[in-house]
Design an enzyme around this catalytic site. Structure first.
Site, PDB file in Angstrom:
ATOM      1  N   PRO A 135       0.815  -1.198   0.000  1.00  0.00           N
ATOM      2  CA  PRO A 135       0.000   0.000   0.000  1.00  0.00           C
ATOM      3  C   PRO A 135       0.854   1.256   0.000  1.00  0.00           C
ATOM      4  CG  PRO A 135      -0.683  -1.547   1.713  1.00  0.00           C
ATOM      5  CD  PRO A 135       0.651  -1.978   1.221  1.00  0.00           C
ATOM      6  N   GLU A 136       0.711   2.042  -1.042  1.00  0.00           N
ATOM      7  CA  GLU A 136       1.354   3.346  -1.117  1.00  0.00           C
ATOM      8  C   GLU A 136       0.245   4.380  -0.908  1.00  0.00           C
ATOM      9  OE1 GLU A 136       4.057   3.610  -4.471  1.00  0.00           O
ATOM     10  OE2 GLU A 136       4.106   1.447  -4.653  1.00  0.00           O
TER      11      GLU A 136
END
Length: 270
Positions: free
Chosen positions: A2-3
């Site tokens: 997850p960015e």
DNA sequence: CTCCGATCCTGATGGC
DNA sequence: TGCCATCAGGATCGGA
């Protein structure tokens, strides 16, 4: 995984269901994440109203009257809204149940994520050294250029450094550098201020586009309602080794930069 | 300071 | 089938 776009997608998905509501129960099924989940978490949060839910970089901040719960999704974490009675999955580590019936679960197979509690989030060691948000006015080409001046690392390393800008991970670093036409291996102190102006703009537009698509799903990530992120279909270079560039048709190359796989087009990126 | 490598953990994949 | 090596979206830490 997850960015910033995946964390923002998660925030937007869960916020309407839980913000303003009271925590009825906190269940900790496995406290062995990146750092131990504090034992006191359930006692502190139960009966408290979630006043605000915010994002800072890749962190989610859940504000309660006694303080703030910090959640980081690490490499494989995701938050999902569920029925509180739905069967537990193998890597469901925590569950928060609210008085309105909403139930939130953290699933994280690799357990590189964390769930912590602090009374003062912005002086917390994990948050205090974070650089500007990409969408803030302090993040621009001039800032990038100044940050690059005293370093010699590859530009991809620079933009993945959360002291320089928060929220950019491996996928979006590759995508943004493609969109900016910059070779990811280029030493960061040998790029003009003009090119950094373009890079700063492109980092924002790439992240915005990914948020609109609901993030990128490679394996574990899903939106709060369980759907995948659709930016996967819009990736220009990430994961496309040997495939023709969508712009110039030259084959995409895969190289290792800072022990991370990196993808770029030798025709479009100089 | 900056930079590099090791490290935490599970699971998917491909070679033999 | 099984076994083994390799590779993953993150980011901290210790030491050079």
């Amino acid at each position: 995984m997850p960015e910033l776009p995946e964390v923002e997608t998660t925030l937007r998905g869960i916020k309407p269901w839980i913000c303003g509501h009271i925590v009825q129960q906190v269940q900790i099924h496995n406290r062995h994440l990146r750092w131990p989940v504090p034992d006191s978490l359930a006692k502190i949060l139960t009966g408290q109203r979630l006043q605000e839910l915010r994002r800072r970089g890749k962190y989610l901040l859940f504000d309660f009257p006694p303080g703030t719960m910090l959640v980081h999704l690490g490499m494989s974490g995701s938050l999902r809204l569920t029925e509180s009675t739905a069967p537990l999955r193998k890597h469901d580590h925590l569950q928060w149940t609210f008085e309105n019936g909403s139930s939130l679960r953290l699933e994280d197979p690799r357990r590189f994520g964390c769930v912590l509690f602090t009374t003062d989030p912005f002086s917390h060691p994990l948050l205090k050294s974070l650089g500007p948000e990409p969408f803030s006015s302090t993040f621009n080409g001039n800032w990038l250029y100044q940050q690059a001046a005293r370093r010699r690392v590859a530009v991809k390393i620079l933009i993945m450094d959360h002291r320089v800008v928060t929220g950019v991970g491996n996928i979006y670093a590759c995508e943004a550098l493609f969109n900016a036409g910059i070779d990811p291996r280029r030493p960061c102190n040998r790029i003009s201020e003009q090119r950094y102006q373009r890079l700063a703009m492109v980092i924002c537009s790439t992240l915005e586009q990914a948020i609109r698509a609901g993030g990128t799903t490679l394996r574990d990530f899903h939106q709060a309602d369980g759907r995948p992120g659709y930016f996967t279909q819009l990736l220009q270079v990430y994961g496309r080794n040997q495939q023709a560039c969508l712009c110039c048709e030259q084959p995409i190359r895969q190289v290792v930069i800072g022990q991370r796989s990196s993808y770029y087009c030798p025709g479009c990126q100089k």
